[in-house]
Design an enzyme around this catalytic site. Sequence first.
Site, mmCIF file in Angstrom:
data_model
loop_
_atom_site.group_PDB
_atom_site.id
_atom_site.type_symbol
_atom_site.label_atom_id
_atom_site.label_comp_id
_atom_site.label_asym_id
_atom_site.label_seq_id
_atom_site.Cartn_x
_atom_site.Cartn_y
_atom_site.Cartn_z
ATOM 1 N N SER A 1 51.925 -2.214 -22.507
ATOM 2 C CA SER A 1 53.152 -1.655 -21.949
ATOM 3 C C SER A 1 54.275 -1.538 -22.983
ATOM 4 O O SER A 1 55.194 -0.730 -22.815
ATOM 5 C CB SER A 1 53.625 -2.506 -20.772
ATOM 6 O OG SER A 1 53.788 -3.859 -21.163
ATOM 7 N N ASP B 1 63.508 -9.550 -17.028
ATOM 8 C CA ASP B 1 62.426 -9.075 -17.887
ATOM 9 C C ASP B 1 62.939 -9.088 -19.333
ATOM 10 O O ASP B 1 63.724 -8.215 -19.738
ATOM 11 C CB ASP B 1 62.018 -7.653 -17.488
ATOM 12 C CG ASP B 1 60.891 -7.095 -18.341
ATOM 13 O OD1 ASP B 1 60.522 -7.747 -19.338
ATOM 14 O OD2 ASP B 1 60.399 -5.991 -18.023
ATOM 15 N N HIS C 1 60.306 -6.149 -22.096
ATOM 16 C CA HIS C 1 60.483 -4.706 -22.320
ATOM 17 C C HIS C 1 61.925 -4.396 -22.708
ATOM 18 O O HIS C 1 62.818 -5.238 -22.572
ATOM 19 C CB HIS C 1 60.061 -3.936 -21.062
ATOM 20 C CG HIS C 1 58.643 -4.184 -20.666
ATOM 21 N ND1 HIS C 1 58.278 -5.120 -19.707
ATOM 22 C CD2 HIS C 1 57.484 -3.646 -21.118
ATOM 23 C CE1 HIS C 1 56.966 -5.135 -19.577
ATOM 24 N NE2 HIS C 1 56.456 -4.254 -20.419
#
Length: 561
Positions: free
Chosen positions: A279, A529, A532
């Site tokens: 990702s 998060d 990312h």
Amino acid sequence: MQQRRKSVFASAPFAMKQAALGAGVAARKNGAPLSLAAVVFALFVFATFLYNEDIKSITDFQFSAGAIRAKAPDLHLLQEAEAAAHAAVNTLAKRGEEVIVRVLQAPPSAASDASAGALPLQSGSANATGATAAAAKANAASAAVDVVQEKERDVTLPTVTGGGGADEARRRADEEAAEKASAAEAAAATAALRAVVSVPETCDLYRGNWVYDEVNAPVYKEGECEFLTEQVTCMRNGRRDDSYQKWRWQPTDCDLPRFDARLLLERLRNKRLMFVGDSLNRNQWESMVCLVQSVIPKGKKTLTKFVNGGSSNVFYAHEYNATVEFYWAPFLVESNSDNPKVHSVPDRVIQWHAIAKHARNWVGVDYLVFNTYIWWLNTLDMKVLKGSFDQGSTEYVEVDRPVAYKEVLKTWAKWVDRNIDPNKTTVFFMGMSPNHITPEAWGNQGGIKCAMETLPITNRSTSLDVGTDWRLYAGAQEVLPTLRRVPVHFVDITALSELRKDAHTSVHTLRQGKLLTPEQQADPKTYADCIHWCLPGLPDTWNQFLYARIASSPWPAAAKQ
């Protein structure tokens, strides 16, 4: 009186003449002189006969104006056609062009007959026979003109060289000069796009500092890239400060070339650029899409997701016939996490020598950008399958993370060396993208992960430890040089990215496909998060490193022609 005249003229004019002459002869035979009355009567009868013959000839010949006009074209229409023809000829002649006029030519006999029929009529009985003959010729000529097939011939008129022709010549010269100037500009633009970006070989692009730059950063705006996903659009998702977008990486001994989307697209013309990995590589792929799409008009670009069995996302630049793609393979080799939509499994298992199922999708790609890192951090040891997934094997062994990582990279490197043509394909391997989940590492005692961070780490008087597994970094550095045929460019983003604690999506993102609620955003310990990155943001700099390497390489000889 009229009745008798009708009988004499119409019934027997010849008998009347004979009767008159008979009366004179009879008188002479009898020896008696002609009386005055007899002489007058004889002259009257003779004159009447002549008058009757003239009238008959005239009535037999139809020479009325209406009849003659029916055989001839309308003079007004002829004049209009002639004027239009002259105007067209004059226009072409003024433009300096050769004029060719097509003339309809009738046969000479028909023309001469028609001319004879056009002679004026003469009055008087002496010419009655000539008038009748002329009328007959006129009728014959008219019929001949009606049925004759006209002959065509081309007449070339002289070219006008002065006056309007000179103006036209100047106009044409100006147009030719403008066309040459436009062609020269286009050639110069193409040459500019075919330029080679200068990056000194002695310069280490990865050693430097973050500089706040409101003028040159960001390269694009969040609202101007329609292809960003909600996972990375931090401002749209409620983040209030945008300072994370305005930090520019400045190498110590040189400059990082500013990203030029047109130049990169010219390099990608008729080519494929593919990001392969997890990702974080998808995060970087979204960044690259936004970087290049800004110069492509609407309707000339498309993005298709979950193609190729769901494993690929493809951005297509129509006019360049170029693609920027992402392929999901978080471990590069086969694993039980290869489903691009459903991959959140508690026990991650890899088949460390099986790569063909993924690798067949990489053949023929012109630029390959690989990564694998974040999915290795779930456990200290990696579960390695004994057997294969295709055979339904479920038994595995646990191997130390760095050992398993290095073994996987060996499998990958062997495939690259055997299957990639270095004359066609350029291969990159991305360094490790760090997490920021330990705020104590940068001196924020009492902080919660990366939440509420707005500035990069600037105080580096002490060593920085944000939790990066440098053992995996060392494994990559050890394996990459072992490739014999294909050079692999290592993009060393790890250390410079460790400084960007401010650039993560934090609580301004998705969780299980849904935006965090206000209640969830208020609980960063659970929902932040810190893996990312927001876009625009740090991955744009990573792509600038790719751009510098691609744009600084020599153009192939065939591409220069």
